[in-house]
Design an enzyme around this catalytic site. Structure first.
Site, PDB file in Angstrom:
ATOM      1  N   GLY A   1      -1.599  -5.070   0.976  1.00 48.91           N
ATOM      2  CA  GLY A   1      -2.510  -5.276   1.488  1.00 48.91           C
ATOM      3  C   GLY A   1      -4.009  -4.612  -0.139  1.00 48.91           C
TER       4      GLY A   1
ATOM      5  N   ALA B   1       8.231  -8.698  -3.038  1.00 47.99           N
ATOM      6  CA  ALA B   1       8.582 -10.147  -2.474  1.00 47.99           C
ATOM      7  C   ALA B   1       8.205 -11.032  -3.771  1.00 47.99           C
ATOM      8  CB  ALA B   1       8.609 -10.723  -1.997  1.00 47.99           C
TER       9      ALA B   1
ATOM     10  N   THR C   1       0.853  -1.304  -0.306  1.00 44.61           N
ATOM     11  CA  THR C   1       0.327   0.378   0.303  1.00 44.61           C
ATOM     12  C   THR C   1       0.695   1.834  -0.141  1.00 44.61           C
ATOM     13  OG1 THR C   1      -1.731  -1.449   1.251  1.00 44.61           O
ATOM     14  CG2 THR C   1      -1.742   1.435   1.389  1.00 44.61           C
TER      15      THR C   1
ATOM     16  N   ALA D   1       2.684   1.261   7.849  1.00 43.60           N
ATOM     17  CA  ALA D   1       1.817   1.545   9.194  1.00 43.60           C
ATOM     18  C   ALA D   1       2.803   0.728   9.927  1.00 43.60           C
ATOM     19  CB  ALA D   1       1.017  -0.435   8.947  1.00 43.60           C
TER      20      ALA D   1
ATOM     21  N   HIS E   1      -4.909  -5.763  10.575  1.00 43.00           N
ATOM     22  CA  HIS E   1      -4.329  -4.363  10.750  1.00 43.00           C
ATOM     23  C   HIS E   1      -3.773  -3.659  11.698  1.00 43.00           C
ATOM     24  CE1 HIS E   1      -8.509  -3.856  10.570  1.00 43.00           C
ATOM     25  NE2 HIS E   1      -8.249  -3.387   9.278  1.00 43.00           N
TER      26      HIS E   1
ATOM     27  N   THR F   1      -6.683   0.499   8.949  1.00 45.68           N
ATOM     28  CA  THR F   1      -5.710   1.258   8.663  1.00 45.68           C
ATOM     29  C   THR F   1      -4.957   0.903   6.602  1.00 45.68           C
ATOM     30  OG1 THR F   1      -4.538  -1.171   8.910  1.00 45.68           O
ATOM     31  CG2 THR F   1      -4.062   0.312  10.347  1.00 45.68           C
TER      32      THR F   1
HETATM   33  C1  LIG Z   1      -6.948  -9.584   4.990  1.00 45.72           C
HETATM   34  C2  LIG Z   1      -6.970  -8.091   5.124  1.00 45.72           C
HETATM   35  C3  LIG Z   1      -8.246  -6.792   5.620  1.00 45.72           C
HETATM   36  C4  LIG Z   1      -7.716  -6.023   5.386  1.00 45.72           C
HETATM   37  N1  LIG Z   1      -8.755  -5.181   5.348  1.00 45.72           N
HETATM   38  C5  LIG Z   1      -8.872  -3.776   5.097  1.00 45.72           C
HETATM   39  C6  LIG Z   1     -10.079  -2.951   5.225  1.00 45.72           C
HETATM   40  O1  LIG Z   1     -10.985  -2.947   5.178  1.00 45.72           O
HETATM   41  N2  LIG Z   1     -10.042  -1.811   5.133  1.00 45.72           N
HETATM   42  C7  LIG Z   1      -8.292  -1.134   5.748  1.00 45.72           C
HETATM   43  O2  LIG Z   1      -8.657  -0.128   5.637  1.00 45.72           O
HETATM   44  N3  LIG Z   1      -7.278  -1.966   5.641  1.00 45.72           N
HETATM   45  C8  LIG Z   1      -7.226  -3.153   5.791  1.00 45.72           C
HETATM   46  N4  LIG Z   1      -6.085  -3.904   5.553  1.00 45.72           N
HETATM   47  C9  LIG Z   1      -5.237  -3.075   5.656  1.00 45.72           C
HETATM   48  C10 LIG Z   1      -4.013  -3.029   4.619  1.00 45.72           C
HETATM   49  O3  LIG Z   1      -4.207  -3.740   3.814  1.00 45.72           O
HETATM   50  C11 LIG Z   1      -2.945  -2.222   5.599  1.00 45.72           C
HETATM   51  O4  LIG Z   1      -3.262  -1.362   6.683  1.00 45.72           O
HETATM   52  C12 LIG Z   1      -2.237  -2.048   4.242  1.00 45.72           C
HETATM   53  O5  LIG Z   1      -1.837  -2.577   3.656  1.00 45.72           O
HETATM   54  C13 LIG Z   1      -0.974  -1.800   5.080  1.00 45.72           C
HETATM   55  O6  LIG Z   1       0.282  -1.391   3.878  1.00 45.72           O
HETATM   56  P1  LIG Z   1       1.751  -1.134   4.346  1.00 45.72           P
HETATM   57  O7  LIG Z   1       2.276  -0.842   3.371  1.00 45.72           O
HETATM   58  O8  LIG Z   1       2.593  -1.033   5.365  1.00 45.72           O
HETATM   59  O9  LIG Z   1       2.497  -2.892   4.179  1.00 45.72           O
HETATM   60  P2  LIG Z   1       1.114  -3.909   3.229  1.00 45.72           P
HETATM   61  O10 LIG Z   1       0.229  -3.248   2.312  1.00 45.72           O
HETATM   62  O11 LIG Z   1       1.302  -5.238   3.585  1.00 45.72           O
HETATM   63  O12 LIG Z   1       2.976  -4.288   1.958  1.00 45.72           O
HETATM   64  C14 LIG Z   1       4.250  -4.292   2.418  1.00 45.72           C
HETATM   65  C15 LIG Z   1       5.235  -4.854   1.122  1.00 45.72           C
HETATM   66  O13 LIG Z   1       6.153  -5.174   1.294  1.00 45.72           O
HETATM   67  C16 LIG Z   1       6.000  -6.172   0.895  1.00 45.72           C
HETATM   68  N5  LIG Z   1       7.641  -7.101   2.032  1.00 45.72           N
HETATM   69  C17 LIG Z   1       7.117  -7.516   3.433  1.00 45.72           C
HETATM   70  N6  LIG Z   1       8.744  -8.000   3.791  1.00 45.72           N
HETATM   71  C18 LIG Z   1       9.497  -7.944   2.113  1.00 45.72           C
HETATM   72  C19 LIG Z   1      10.808  -8.282   1.778  1.00 45.72           C
HETATM   73  N7  LIG Z   1      11.660  -8.956   2.469  1.00 45.72           N
HETATM   74  N8  LIG Z   1      11.616  -7.979   0.195  1.00 45.72           N
HETATM   75  C20 LIG Z   1      10.159  -7.454  -0.784  1.00 45.72           C
HETATM   76  N9  LIG Z   1       9.208  -7.280  -0.246  1.00 45.72           N
HETATM   77  C21 LIG Z   1       8.817  -7.224   1.276  1.00 45.72           C
HETATM   78  C22 LIG Z   1       4.650  -7.441   1.097  1.00 45.72           C
HETATM   79  O14 LIG Z   1       5.066  -8.212  -0.084  1.00 45.72           O
HETATM   80  C23 LIG Z   1       4.057  -6.322   0.863  1.00 45.72           C
HETATM   81  O15 LIG Z   1       3.362  -5.978  -0.152  1.00 45.72           O
HETATM   82  C24 LIG Z   1      -6.191  -5.808   5.644  1.00 45.72           C
HETATM   83  C25 LIG Z   1      -5.657  -6.114   5.113  1.00 45.72           C
HETATM   84  C26 LIG Z   1      -5.550  -7.964   5.406  1.00 45.72           C
HETATM   85  C27 LIG Z   1      -3.833  -8.125   5.116  1.00 45.72           C
END
Ligand SMILES: Cc1cc2nc3c(=O)[nH]c(=O)nc-3n(C[C@H](O)[C@H](O)[C@H](O)COP(=O)(O)OP(=O)(O)OC[C@H]3O[C@@H](n4cnc5c(N)ncnc54)[C@H](O)[C@@H]3O)c2cc1C
Length: 569
Positions: free
Chosen positions: A104, A51, A29, A540, A506, A551
């Protein structure tokens, strides 16, 4: 020529030999936002490393587009083998986090909630200067495109559409609960994101034209992908950062079975609240004693890395709806409305609770006959941690949520359970229901949720059989339920609630942002890792406290705000 590489083709030497301006680690995200915004400047060369695979280059898969979140049960989009301990005692259970370009946003429930202004004031009070409501609101507005409103506090031109399900179209279960709540004194509001009041609201979704809008669809459109200065490398696992002189020099990735170092002037960690702290730990930034236990050289002793793991706990009180009262298949979103209310418990702020009214609970025909009230403590205080395994395999971290370990959370969740049970027993609602139950940890439920025609057929058959044979319905529901006695003394009820509660998806807080003079803080208000000149975290994990919202929107906001800060430097 723009280079888009993935793990399936040889990694071009132009990636290995180059020194990028910014490497973004994790294409989820926040990572999609950061890569998109930073590459707006044509002279800024950005590499985005993810990844998982890229499923967004052309039309995304149907399960991703569906506005019922079918994709989260599909293993091709998630981390294999990831487990988490939900409670202080008890074994670790499978925990879903996305591993796919878009993170996510490709699997989430699409509930697009901003959080309350007070949530961000709390961040500012925790030392995150500039992250109070006035500091973050412009970035929510920048990312949103409200499909119904073009005035007031809403964003109208951003890449993320916000759609609401009109109350006139809510199915019978949601309508009945709305009338019970109204008679109980809960106000009806129009927009949960611009109001801070308690009440029942239509659920906002990040969907448009009946399809999910993911972070890649919004931020990595074809025009962005064609930029000469943006490279996207997928199916590449980031092992660690190579550090020296308080700077990150390179990132070490595993791709196509070999280890490759990629250099950049600046690194932005956007691997999410589970993996960003794990990457810092593997790189030698974290609590010194833990790093030594894991055989890792200590580059910086930062006790806060991986601590402060926050999540929203949820208890689902489910009910099998009678024929004629079910959520129509054509209404794809499962939660039409959301109730925000206050527990009024000592030591807890107003509007600390959320109740999701869910018309169906799975993609398959049986799931479409089962509604639920998803009860959650939205200002939760229990804190867990992320640590590395001490064994050789440190790819997947050890996750302990310690849900409901804070007495305030357990107390409020127990009351919420009673509230849900009373609502479903109300004269207006109960005639629609054949059986109320709390789903247990049944392998049958998890297996049936896996996508596929076989499960579709099986669940269709089960549902029909349950409709014509009530004893079978009762037996099957008992098989997958957590047993409880509503009349049990409160002490026993608390034990039941502790066992039956699960974490939502979250996780946040594990690279906490705050004042750089605070020894437990991981990043300063600019997202920079304390003590390092060119290492930033934007995802996050930097949230100091959990917002009273799912989140996704707050994480996009973090991506926007930190990108803006980097671009202005
Ligand atoms: C099943 C589910 C349902 C959800 N429903 C909702 C909802 O309805 N409403 C809402 O607001 N939020 C929801 N969320 C939460 C929301 O999706 C997350 O808060 C948000 O995506 C967090 O964003 P981020 O960028 O922090 O992490 P992420 O979106 O998880 O992105 C992290 C990325 O980094 C990559 N990565 C991690 N480690 C490595 C590595 N070592 N090497 C290379 N790449 C790597 C991962 O593959 C991933 O693509 C949900 C989450 C899930 C899993």
């Amino acid at each position: 020529m723009r280079i888009v590489a993935d793990g399936a083709v040889p990694i071009p030497s132009s990636i290995v030999d180059k020194v990028f301006d910014t490497v973004v680690i994790g294409g989820g995200t926040a990572g999609c936002v950061v890569a998109s915004r930073l590459s707006e400047s044509p002279n800024h060369h950005v590499l985005l490393i993810e990844a998982g695979a890229d499923h967004s280059r052309a039309r995304e898969p149907e399960s991703v587009l569906d506005t019922f979140p079918r994709s989260y049960t599909d293993p091709q989009f998630t981390w294999p083998g990831l487990v988490a301990a939900q409670r202080e005692s008890g074994a670790a259970e499978p925990f879903i986090q996305a591993r796919v370009l878009g993170g996510g946003s490709m699997v989430m429930g699409m509930h697009a909630l901003r959080g309350l202004p007070a949530d961000f004031e709390e961040w500012q009070d925790a030392g995150a200067t500039g992250w109070g409501w006035d500091g973050v609101r412009p970035y929510f507005q920048k990312l949103e495109h409200d499909l119904e409103r073009d005035i007031g506090p809403y964003g109208t031109k951003g890449p993320i559409p916000i759609w609401r399900h009109s109350p006139k179209e809510w199915p019978p279960f949601a309508q009945a609960l709305a009338s019970v709540l109204a008679s109980g004194g809960f106000a009806r509001g129009e927009d949960v994101n611009s109001s801070s009041e308690d009440g029942l609201y239509p659920m906002p979704y990040n969907t448009h034209g009946g399809v999910r809008i993911t972070a890649p669809k919004a931020y990595l459109k074809e025009g962005v992908r064609r930029r000469q200065n943006l490279t996207i490398l997928t199916q590449a696992f980031v092992r660690k950062l190579l550090l020296s002189d308080r700077q990150a020099q390179a990132v070490l990735i595993d791709v196509q079975g070999r280890s490759v170092a990629i250099r950049a002037r600046q690194f932005v960690l956007s691997a999410g609240a589970i993996q960003s702290p794990a990457i810092l730990l593997r790189s030698g930034i974290g609590p010194a004693s833990h790093l030594r236990e894991c055989g890792i050289n200590v580059a910086a002793d930062r006790p806060g890395v991986g601590s402060n793991l926050l999540n929203h706990p949820m208890l689902r009180v489910a009910c099998r709806l009678k024929t004629g009262k079910r959520h129509p298949h054509a209404i794809r979103p499962h939660g039409n409305s959301v109730l925000r209310y206050s527990s009024q418990k000592d030591g807890c702020p107003a509007s600390d609770m959320l109740m999701f009214i869910l018309g169906k609970t799975s993609w398959h025909p049986l799931g479409e006959t089962i509604g639920a009230l998803g009860m959650s403590v939205y200002k939760s205080y229990s804190r867990g941690e992320i640590r590395l395994n001490q064994s050789a395999d440190q790819d997947l971290p050890k996750i302990s949520f310690r849900l409901l370990s804070d007495e305030r959370d357990l107390e409020r969740m127990t009351d919420a359970f009673g509230f849900a049970a009373a609502l479903l027993a109300h004269d207006t609602v109960s005639p629609m229901i054949s059986k109320v139950f709390v789903p247990g940890k049944s392998p049958l439920i998890s297996r049936l949720a896996l996508p596929g025609f076989r499960n579709h057929l099986l669940s269709y058959g089960l549902s029909k059989a349950m409709d014509i044979a009530p004893p079978l319905e009762r037996w099957l529901i008992r098989l997958v339920s957590a047993a409880y006695d509503a009349a049990a003394p409160k002490r026993e009820l608390r034990d039941f609630v502790r066992e039956a509660t699960v974490g939502m998806f979250h996780p946040c807080g594990t690279c906490r942002m705050g004042s750089t003079s605070d020894p437990d803080v991981v990043v300063g208000p600019d997202g920079g890792v304390v003590g390092f000149r060119n290492l930033i975290v934007a995802d996050a994990s930097i949230m100091p406290t959990i917002p009273r919202a799912n989140t996704f929107l707050s994480t996009l906001m973090i991506g926007e705000k930190i990108s803006d800060h980097i671009a202005c430097e």
